[in-house]
Design an enzyme around this catalytic site. Structure first.
Site, short mmCIF file in Angstrom:
data_model
loop_
_atom_site.label_atom_id
_atom_site.label_comp_id
_atom_site.label_asym_id
_atom_site.label_seq_id
_atom_site.Cartn_x
_atom_site.Cartn_y
_atom_site.Cartn_z
N ASP A 88 0.85 -1.19 0.00
CA ASP A 88 0.00 0.00 0.00
C ASP A 88 0.88 1.24 0.00
OD1 ASP A 88 -2.76 1.06 0.15
OD2 ASP A 88 -1.92 2.08 1.90
N ASP A 521 -45.47 -15.69 -39.32
CA ASP A 521 -45.62 -15.55 -37.87
C ASP A 521 -46.23 -16.86 -37.37
OD1 ASP A 521 -46.66 -15.10 -35.34
OD2 ASP A 521 -47.11 -13.00 -35.74
N ARG A 537 -35.51 -22.60 -27.86
CA ARG A 537 -35.56 -21.32 -27.12
C ARG A 537 -36.75 -20.47 -27.55
NH1 ARG A 537 -30.86 -17.78 -26.61
NH2 ARG A 537 -30.91 -17.95 -24.35
O1 LIG Z 1 4.33 8.17 -8.39
C1 LIG Z 1 3.46 7.29 -8.23
N1 LIG Z 1 2.82 7.12 -7.05
C2 LIG Z 1 1.89 6.17 -6.86
C3 LIG Z 1 1.53 5.32 -7.90
C4 LIG Z 1 0.48 4.26 -7.78
O2 LIG Z 1 -0.47 4.64 -6.81
C5 LIG Z 1 -1.18 3.47 -6.38
C6 LIG Z 1 -1.34 3.55 -4.89
O3 LIG Z 1 -2.52 2.92 -4.50
P1 LIG Z 1 -2.56 1.60 -3.62
O4 LIG Z 1 -1.32 1.40 -2.88
O5 LIG Z 1 -3.84 1.63 -2.87
O6 LIG Z 1 -2.63 0.45 -4.73
P2 LIG Z 1 -3.72 0.17 -5.83
O7 LIG Z 1 -3.28 0.68 -7.16
O8 LIG Z 1 -5.08 0.59 -5.38
O9 LIG Z 1 -3.68 -1.40 -5.94
P3 LIG Z 1 -3.99 -2.47 -4.77
O10 LIG Z 1 -4.81 -3.53 -5.44
O11 LIG Z 1 -2.66 -2.98 -4.34
O12 LIG Z 1 -4.73 -1.79 -3.66
C7 LIG Z 1 -0.34 2.27 -6.78
O13 LIG Z 1 -0.95 1.62 -7.87
C8 LIG Z 1 0.97 2.91 -7.27
O14 LIG Z 1 1.59 2.16 -8.27
C9 LIG Z 1 2.19 5.50 -9.14
O15 LIG Z 1 1.92 4.77 -10.13
N2 LIG Z 1 3.15 6.47 -9.24
#
Ligand SMILES: O=c1[nH]cc([C@@H]2O[C@H](COP(=O)(O)OP(=O)(O)OP(=O)(O)O)[C@@H](O)[C@H]2O)c(=O)[nH]1
Length: 661
Positions: A88, A521, A537
């Site tokens: 995340d 028809d 069907r």
């Molecule tokens: O410079 C950049 N900063 C961030 C990103 C991208 O931002 C998202 C962050 O979101 P998250 O961690 O919640 O991830 P999700 O895309 O929602 O995928 P999950 O299924 O893992 O929750 C992330 O995709 C970064 O790559 C960027 O691209 N550049």
């Protein structure tokens, strides 16, 4: 390669990336890691104020994402992965946590906050090692985070809005993508660049090294709590270290049961980017000592709850002909596809990623490509293409289904609500425009192509000399019949507006025995003579009163020995599923000879819900319904048809044969 011993430890393991982020997938693919992508369904809604520091929030969210996937795969698919990776990424500025913007205004708010200032990007990562013991899931979880400092230049309003309108900010933490246009906003980066993009690869490799090659006492040179080997430690690693080369529990991993609870209670440790452990407490109990963890939502419910999203993604990708473009020109990058079909890059990329996560597309560094089954079934030019039915589903069934609630309350079709016009009969509605006609015919054609062989061979029809397929539309079943039974002459009888449009659906090039098309028809006009009538069907479109009109007309034309073949999805007597016991008892009491296709339990369940959802489908668009074997039998017997035999084919249509005596 320096790092290969570390990643090599994952080669023989089923590794799952619990993330829909295309960037994370790319970072890990680029270093040769093989993994499955199973995006997490964990909603990023943890209470931010309950975390003492922003990184704690990112780490806990990463853990929950990974735990959700590990549990779901174990429970639902009984496919316990070996390793699940969750991540995340958040941006922290002025003690605020910024995630992905929800809309352009939100992106503007975020970018204005970052403008001209330094901020921190934190990515929390969780690595879960899973084991299935006595079909219970045991997990060992390791987590860490990485911090990178980024400074934005002073940016004008105009530039911010230009950037926002590019669409790039929408799926990125903090509202920018440093790896693309967003890179132009950035004055400096202190720390791991890939951490900003979404995955701290360097720290991840160090963590794997620590897990798979825990330092022996004599070579620990780091300070007390810093067990991360420095990068040059990798160079000394080799697979020869068999004693310690497998994952061993270590002080950074905490044991969890399948609900994700720590066996040691609610305290866990996390490491910051310099390897220093920090601790905080997850409140696991309320004041009464009762566990506050909510019950786990069964994955089936989550899947159904969100199922419409997956359907719509498939329908829209088909409607935009994405699969056609990829078949002929793939692999293609999102931007190339967007240019081809005239859509936004950001929206197209999301759709493509969703399709990849749903297993429809393959995503490689070269771009997106179709899977084999997409080439067979979803491109518009395939012999067994479902494209016609998919477009019908998108343009007609979807709007009708959005009115399901009214259909249930009123017990009737919803054309007037979905399309704002008074409902006539089903076919008048579909055939009122040339486009509607072709769309409906293409839909019927695609289902007929897929089921024709099973319908034609469910019974031996070689004794019949002539057949009339009433409502036979494009003649797909008729053509299958004349191929299988060369002595059979088949006439397709359908509305004049259908017959006028059949040329588009005739196979080109290949020689097939001729099929005759007659327009009329079947409720009003004289029917062609035949010794086998076919209703495929058709009956499910109509209420009993209309069926009686049609069956009495057919019956009046039949000579003794003539027969009627009905192809429909046959429900069992409880309207739950095609059950062996029920059908077999029918065969004894009612004289039906029933042969059941061997179906594995899973297929049986799938057929059951398909048939019953099809019945809802008939409710929203017709006056008809799906019926059980005995309901069809009763209708047929009232018109002098006896010796009713039912074949459950395991395909979309089952087949009933009865004889006029
Ligand atoms: O410079 C950049 N900063 C961030 C990103 C991208 O931002 C998202 C962050 O979101 P998250 O961690 O919640 O991830 P999700 O895309 O929602 O995928 P999950 O299924 O893992 O929750 C992330 O995709 C970064 O790559 C960027 O691209 N550049």
């Amino acid at each position: 390669m320096v790092l290969s011993p570390v990643l090599g430890k994952l080669v023989s393991k089923r590794v799952v990336l619990a993330s829909a982020s295309p960037r994370r997938q790319e970072i890990l693919t680029n270093v040769g890691l093989r993994f499955e992508v199973v995006p997490s369904w964990f909603k990023e809604t943890l209470e931010k104020s309950s975390f003492a520091a922003p990184f704690e929030y990112a780490v806990e969210t990463a853990r929950q994402k990974a735990l959700e996937v590990a549990n779901r795969m174990h429970v639902k698919h009984m496919r316990t992965p070996d390793v699940v990776i969750g991540a995340d990424t958040i941006v922290s500025v002025d003690e605020q946590i910024l995630e992905k913007p929800v809309d352009k205004q939100d992106a503007y708010r975020m970018l204005s906050r970052l403008n001209g200032k330094e901020h921190s990007v934190f990515t929390g990562v969780a690595i879960i090692h899973c084991h299935s013991k006595d079909s219970k899931l045991e997990m060992e979880i390791t987590d860490f985070y990485e911090e990178t400092k980024v400074k934005f230049s002073e940016l004008s309003e105009e530039l911010l809005w230009e950037y926002i309108h590019s669409g790039e900010p929408m799926d990125k933490a903090g509202g920018y993508g440093i790896q693309a246009l967003g890179g132009m906003l950035v004055e400096y980066v202190h720390g791991d660049f890939l951490n900003v993009v979404g995955f701290p690869l360097n720290h991840f490799c160090k963590k794997l090294a620590e897990l798979y090659y825990p330092p022996s006492k004599h070579n620990v040179q780091h300070k007390k709590y810093d067990s991360i080997p420095s990068v040059d430690t990798f160079e000394n690693l080799s697979d020869g270290e068999s004693e310690s080369s497998n994952f061993t529990e270590h002080k950074g991993a905490s044991k969890l049961d399948s609900s994700g609870k720590h066996s040691s209670g609610g305290v866990y440790t996390s490491e910051n980017s310099s390897g220093v452990r920090t601790g905080f407490t997850v409140p696991l109990e309320n004041q009464n000592g009762v566990s506050q963890r909510p019950p786990e939502v069964p994955s089936k419910i989550l899947e159904l709850m969100d199922g419409f999203r997956a359907s719509k993604a498939l329908l829209v990708a088909s409607k935009l002909k994405i699969f056609d473009h990829l078949k002929h020109k793939g692999p293609l990058k999102a931007v190339d596809i967007a240019n081809e079909i005239g859509t936004s890059v950001c929206g197209t990329e999301r759709l493509l990623d969703a399709c990849a996560a749903l297993g429809l597309l393959e995503k490689t560094p070269q771009g997106y490509g179709n899977t084999d089954s997409v080439n067979t079934f979803l491109t518009s030019d395939g012999e067994y293409s479902l494209h016609g039915y998919i477009i019908h589903s998108n343009d007609h069934l979807w709007p009708l289904f959005t009115n399901l609630e009214s259909a249930i309350k009123e017990g009737s079709r919803q054309n007037h609500r979905a399309f704002g016009k008074k409902a006539e009969d089903l076919f008048k509605d579909y055939y009122h425009s040339q486009e509607g006609k072709q769309c409906f015919m293409a839909a019927m054609h695609s289902i007929a192509r897929l089921t024709a062989r099973d319908v034609a061979t469910a019974f031996d029809l070689s004794r019949f000399k002539s057949a009339c397929d009433l409502g036979g539309c494009t003649g797909a079943l008729a053509r299958e019949l004349v191929q299988i039974y060369p002595n059979l002459k088949v006439t397709v009888f359908d509305l004049p507006e259908v017959i006028a449009n059949i040329s588009y659906f005739q196979p080109s090039g290949q020689h097939t025995a001729p099929v005759t098309f007659v327009s009329g028809d079947f409720f009003k006009d004289k029917l062609p003579e035949a010794d086998l009538y076919i209703l495929s069907r058709i009956l499910h479109d109509w209420p009993d009163e209309k069926i009686h009109v049609l069956l009495s007309k057919i019956s009046a034309l039949c000579r003794p020995g003539s027969a009627l073949l009905v192809a429909e999805t046959v429900l069992d007597e409880q309207k739950t599923h095609p059950s062996r016991a029920v059908l077999q008892s029918l065969s004894i009491t009612e004289g039906c000879a029933i042969l059941l296709a061997e179906m594995v339990l899973d297929d049986e369940k799938k057929n059951r819900s398909t048939a019953l959802l099809q019945s809802l489908n008939m409710l929203v668009q017709t006056e008809g319904k799906e019926r059980s074997g005995s309901e069809y039998q009763a209708l047929l017997e009232q018109h002098g048809f006896t010796n009713v035999k039912i074949r459950i084919t395991g395909n979309l249509l089952d087949v009933i044969l009865c004889v006029k005596t």
